[in-house]
Design a protein around this motif. Structure first.
Motif, mmCIF file in Angstrom:
data_model
loop_
_atom_site.group_PDB
_atom_site.id
_atom_site.type_symbol
_atom_site.label_atom_id
_atom_site.label_comp_id
_atom_site.label_asym_id
_atom_site.label_seq_id
_atom_site.Cartn_x
_atom_site.Cartn_y
_atom_site.Cartn_z
ATOM 1 N N ARG A 165 18.272 -5.227 1.259
ATOM 2 C CA ARG A 165 17.919 -4.025 1.997
ATOM 3 C C ARG A 165 18.202 -2.772 1.161
ATOM 4 O O ARG A 165 19.004 -2.819 0.218
ATOM 5 C CB ARG A 165 18.671 -3.982 3.333
ATOM 6 C CG ARG A 165 18.149 -5.011 4.322
ATOM 7 C CD ARG A 165 18.906 -5.010 5.641
ATOM 8 N NE ARG A 165 18.301 -5.957 6.584
ATOM 9 C CZ ARG A 165 18.791 -6.245 7.781
ATOM 10 N NH1 ARG A 165 19.914 -5.651 8.196
ATOM 11 N NH2 ARG A 165 18.176 -7.117 8.565
ATOM 12 N N PRO A 166 17.583 -1.653 1.484
ATOM 13 C CA PRO A 166 17.618 -0.485 0.589
ATOM 14 C C PRO A 166 18.997 0.041 0.229
ATOM 15 O O PRO A 166 19.226 0.415 -0.923
ATOM 16 C CB PRO A 166 16.811 0.563 1.368
ATOM 17 C CG PRO A 166 15.848 -0.242 2.174
ATOM 18 C CD PRO A 166 16.613 -1.458 2.595
ATOM 19 N N ILE A 167 19.930 0.080 1.182
ATOM 20 C CA ILE A 167 21.241 0.655 0.862
ATOM 21 C C ILE A 167 22.077 -0.284 0.005
ATOM 22 O O ILE A 167 22.538 0.118 -1.080
ATOM 23 C CB ILE A 167 21.987 1.074 2.139
ATOM 24 C CG1 ILE A 167 21.226 2.205 2.837
ATOM 25 C CG2 ILE A 167 23.417 1.539 1.804
ATOM 26 C CD1 ILE A 167 21.839 2.661 4.150
ATOM 27 N N PRO A 168 22.316 -1.545 0.390
ATOM 28 C CA PRO A 168 23.130 -2.414 -0.476
ATOM 29 C C PRO A 168 22.485 -2.704 -1.835
ATOM 30 O O PRO A 168 23.188 -2.971 -2.807
ATOM 31 C CB PRO A 168 23.286 -3.701 0.347
ATOM 32 C CG PRO A 168 22.211 -3.664 1.363
ATOM 33 C CD PRO A 168 21.970 -2.219 1.660
ATOM 34 N N SER A 169 21.146 -2.621 -1.918
ATOM 35 C CA SER A 169 20.478 -2.871 -3.197
ATOM 36 C C SER A 169 20.378 -1.611 -4.056
ATOM 37 O O SER A 169 19.854 -1.658 -5.170
ATOM 38 C CB SER A 169 19.076 -3.446 -2.959
ATOM 39 O OG SER A 169 18.256 -2.504 -2.279
ATOM 40 N N GLY A 170 20.847 -0.471 -3.540
ATOM 41 C CA GLY A 170 20.890 0.751 -4.328
ATOM 42 C C GLY A 170 19.606 1.554 -4.363
ATOM 43 O O GLY A 170 19.492 2.512 -5.130
ATOM 44 N N GLN A 171 18.646 1.224 -3.512
ATOM 45 C CA GLN A 171 17.388 1.976 -3.514
ATOM 46 C C GLN A 171 17.524 3.326 -2.803
ATOM 47 O O GLN A 171 16.751 4.244 -3.071
ATOM 48 C CB GLN A 171 16.295 1.154 -2.817
ATOM 49 C CG GLN A 171 15.989 -0.170 -3.492
ATOM 50 C CD GLN A 171 15.006 -0.995 -2.666
ATOM 51 O OE1 GLN A 171 13.985 -0.497 -2.223
ATOM 52 N NE2 GLN A 171 15.332 -2.261 -2.445
ATOM 53 N N VAL A 172 18.489 3.419 -1.877
ATOM 54 C CA VAL A 172 18.698 4.628 -1.090
ATOM 55 C C VAL A 172 20.204 4.868 -0.967
ATOM 56 O O VAL A 172 20.966 3.922 -0.784
ATOM 57 C CB VAL A 172 18.073 4.492 0.320
ATOM 58 C CG1 VAL A 172 18.430 5.683 1.198
ATOM 59 C CG2 VAL A 172 16.557 4.364 0.235
ATOM 60 N N PHE A 214 0.778 -1.240 0.000
ATOM 61 C CA PHE A 214 0.000 0.000 0.000
ATOM 62 C C PHE A 214 0.810 1.292 0.000
ATOM 63 O O PHE A 214 0.280 2.345 -0.358
ATOM 64 C CB PHE A 214 -0.930 0.023 1.224
ATOM 65 C CG PHE A 214 -1.857 -1.153 1.315
ATOM 66 C CD1 PHE A 214 -2.797 -1.390 0.316
ATOM 67 C CD2 PHE A 214 -1.794 -2.032 2.379
ATOM 68 C CE1 PHE A 214 -3.658 -2.472 0.396
ATOM 69 C CE2 PHE A 214 -2.641 -3.123 2.471
ATOM 70 C CZ PHE A 214 -3.586 -3.337 1.461
ATOM 71 N N ALA A 215 2.056 1.256 0.434
ATOM 72 C CA ALA A 215 2.818 2.497 0.572
ATOM 73 C C ALA A 215 3.136 3.099 -0.793
ATOM 74 O O ALA A 215 3.432 2.371 -1.751
ATOM 75 C CB ALA A 215 4.115 2.237 1.340
ATOM 76 N N PRO A 216 3.081 4.436 -0.929
ATOM 77 C CA PRO A 216 3.488 5.090 -2.181
ATOM 78 C C PRO A 216 4.920 4.703 -2.541
ATOM 79 O O PRO A 216 5.776 4.561 -1.662
ATOM 80 C CB PRO A 216 3.373 6.581 -1.859
ATOM 81 C CG PRO A 216 2.383 6.645 -0.740
ATOM 82 C CD PRO A 216 2.599 5.404 0.078
ATOM 83 N N ALA A 217 5.190 4.560 -3.822
ATOM 84 C CA ALA A 217 6.483 4.056 -4.284
ATOM 85 C C ALA A 217 7.653 4.863 -3.728
ATOM 86 O O ALA A 217 8.687 4.294 -3.355
ATOM 87 C CB ALA A 217 6.519 4.064 -5.812
ATOM 88 N N ALA A 218 7.511 6.181 -3.652
ATOM 89 C CA ALA A 218 8.628 7.020 -3.204
ATOM 90 C C ALA A 218 8.984 6.787 -1.743
ATOM 91 O O ALA A 218 10.117 7.043 -1.323
ATOM 92 C CB ALA A 218 8.285 8.491 -3.425
ATOM 93 N N THR A 219 8.013 6.298 -0.954
ATOM 94 C CA THR A 219 8.265 6.100 0.474
ATOM 95 C C THR A 219 8.753 4.702 0.821
ATOM 96 O O THR A 219 9.260 4.487 1.921
ATOM 97 C CB THR A 219 6.986 6.365 1.289
ATOM 98 O OG1 THR A 219 6.008 5.337 0.994
ATOM 99 C CG2 THR A 219 6.399 7.733 0.968
ATOM 100 N N VAL A 220 8.610 3.771 -0.104
ATOM 101 C CA VAL A 220 8.901 2.370 0.195
ATOM 102 C C VAL A 220 10.329 2.157 0.688
ATOM 103 O O VAL A 220 10.543 1.503 1.729
ATOM 104 C CB VAL A 220 8.592 1.478 -1.022
ATOM 105 C CG1 VAL A 220 9.152 0.059 -0.809
ATOM 106 C CG2 VAL A 220 7.095 1.405 -1.257
ATOM 107 N N PRO A 221 11.362 2.671 0.009
ATOM 108 C CA PRO A 221 12.731 2.417 0.499
ATOM 109 C C PRO A 221 12.968 2.956 1.901
ATOM 110 O O PRO A 221 13.690 2.333 2.701
ATOM 111 C CB PRO A 221 13.615 3.137 -0.529
ATOM 112 C CG PRO A 221 12.772 3.262 -1.748
ATOM 113 C CD PRO A 221 11.384 3.450 -1.246
ATOM 114 N N TYR A 222 12.377 4.102 2.227
ATOM 115 C CA TYR A 222 12.582 4.695 3.547
ATOM 116 C C TYR A 222 11.842 3.908 4.623
ATOM 117 O O TYR A 222 12.356 3.708 5.740
ATOM 118 C CB TYR A 222 12.135 6.156 3.529
ATOM 119 C CG TYR A 222 12.958 6.983 2.580
ATOM 120 C CD1 TYR A 222 14.228 7.420 2.933
ATOM 121 C CD2 TYR A 222 12.483 7.288 1.305
ATOM 122 C CE1 TYR A 222 15.003 8.159 2.049
ATOM 123 C CE2 TYR A 222 13.248 8.024 0.411
ATOM 124 C CZ TYR A 222 14.506 8.465 0.789
ATOM 125 O OH TYR A 222 15.270 9.180 -0.087
#
Length: 319
Positions: free
Chosen positions: A109-116, A26-34
């Motif tokens: 996870r977001p950092i090693p996968s490059g999402q953030v 359900f979360a908006p795409a821009a918020t998912v990594p955070y």
């Protein structure tokens, strides 16, 4: 930043997050990594941080009954646990980004996968901590000072696995600080029962996080990360039984040393310790430390175990 919705299917969900969790659905795409950085897709950690707060305020209220203020303490500690767990997990992912990329369970996870990026993660961590500070400053002076002091433990924990075989102790020190803080928010002081309850929580964390660490013991051995799971190895079950027993003894001691009028409140609270212990024994009977899936299920079951004790302590305070 990579949009997780545009990534290949295996990368769209963090490996150890429950399937179909609310963030992914359900979360908006821009918020998912955070939100993933904050482990919002895995709420068990928030529960394990929050439950000692409930223990603390209920134990303090046993001495002189609940007040309306305690409702605010209980609710605000829930929000604070969500925020500070998120900030702590973000900090953990920043410091562990190189390790996480080498472990199957964490490389998504977001950092090693490059999402953030690391810079984005630092900003997100600061935002969460600042909002949590607004809640903290509604408490009395002692509770505020205790909350500020907890930041030292939060900062040290991610590095503990590099220099000690007992990083779970540092996690326990940080995760159960809320028991002392919430006790102080009610009582305006910290007494022996609060310290005994805090020690019980630390032992409880050693129990459940050793179970959790067994999921990664092979990868941890390859990259040189220390844990109690690796330390105990084949002797883990006796060690877990020891932590279980110590948890219950310390929790009972916290209740017995509390100055309470009447017989029923401590008896009900001690019944809660028994029920808490019964649940942990049930966990041990189904645990297979060599099966990561079993470890994860039993680890998550500690939310219910901790809530059982919180419920009995709350009933005792009303009595």
């Amino acid at each position: 930043m990579t949009d997780p919705r545009e990534m290949p299917e295996p990368a769209r969900q963090v490996a150890d997050a429950p399937k179909g969790n609310w963030v992914d659905r359900f979360a908006p795409a821009a918020t998912v990594p955070y939100l993933r950085l904050s482990r919002a897709d895995r709420p068990i950690g928030t529960w394990l941080l929050y439950i000692p707060c409930l223990w603390g305020v209920a134990l303090a209220a046993m001495a002189d009954s609940f007040r309306l203020w305690d409702l605010w303490v209980a609710l605000s500690c829930g929000a604070g646990a969500f925020l500070m767990r998120g900030a702590g997990c973000t900090w953990n992912d920043i410091t562990d980004r190189d390790f996480d990329g080498q472990v199957a369970r964490t490389r998504s996870r977001p950092i090693p996968s490059g999402q953030v990026t690391v810079k984005q993660a630092l900003v997100w961590m600061a935002v969460q901590a600042l909002v949590a500070a607004l809640i903290l400053f509604s408490y009395n002076r002692l509770a505020i000072l205790l909350g500020i002091a907890s930041l030292v433990l939060v900062a040290i924990y991610p590095f503990a696995k590099r220099f000690t075989w007992w990083p779970q102790v540092f996690l326990g020190l940080a995760f159960n600080w809320g028991a002392v803080l919430a006790y102080a928010a009610h009582a305006g002081t910290v007494s022996l029962p609060a310290l005994l309850l805090y020690a019980s929580g630390i032992s409880w964390t050693l129990y459940y996080d050793t179970i959790y660490a067994h999921q990664d013991k092979e990868d941890d051995a390859l990259i040189g990360v220390k844990s109690t799971a690796r330390l105990f190895g084949d002797r883990s079950r006796p060690a877990l039984w020891g932590f279980l027993t110590l948890t219950l003894v310390l929790a009972a001691a916290a209740i017995v040393t509390l100055p309470v009028t009447g017989l029923w409140p401590p008896l009900v609270a001690l019944a809660g310790v028994w029920a808490f212990g019964w649940h942990m024994v049930w966990q041990m009977r189904r645990l297979d430390v060599d099966d990561p899936a079993s470890c994860l299920v039993v680890f998550r079951a500690n939310r219910d175990a901790g809530l059982i004790l919180a419920l009995f302590l709350a009933v005792s305070a009303f009595l």
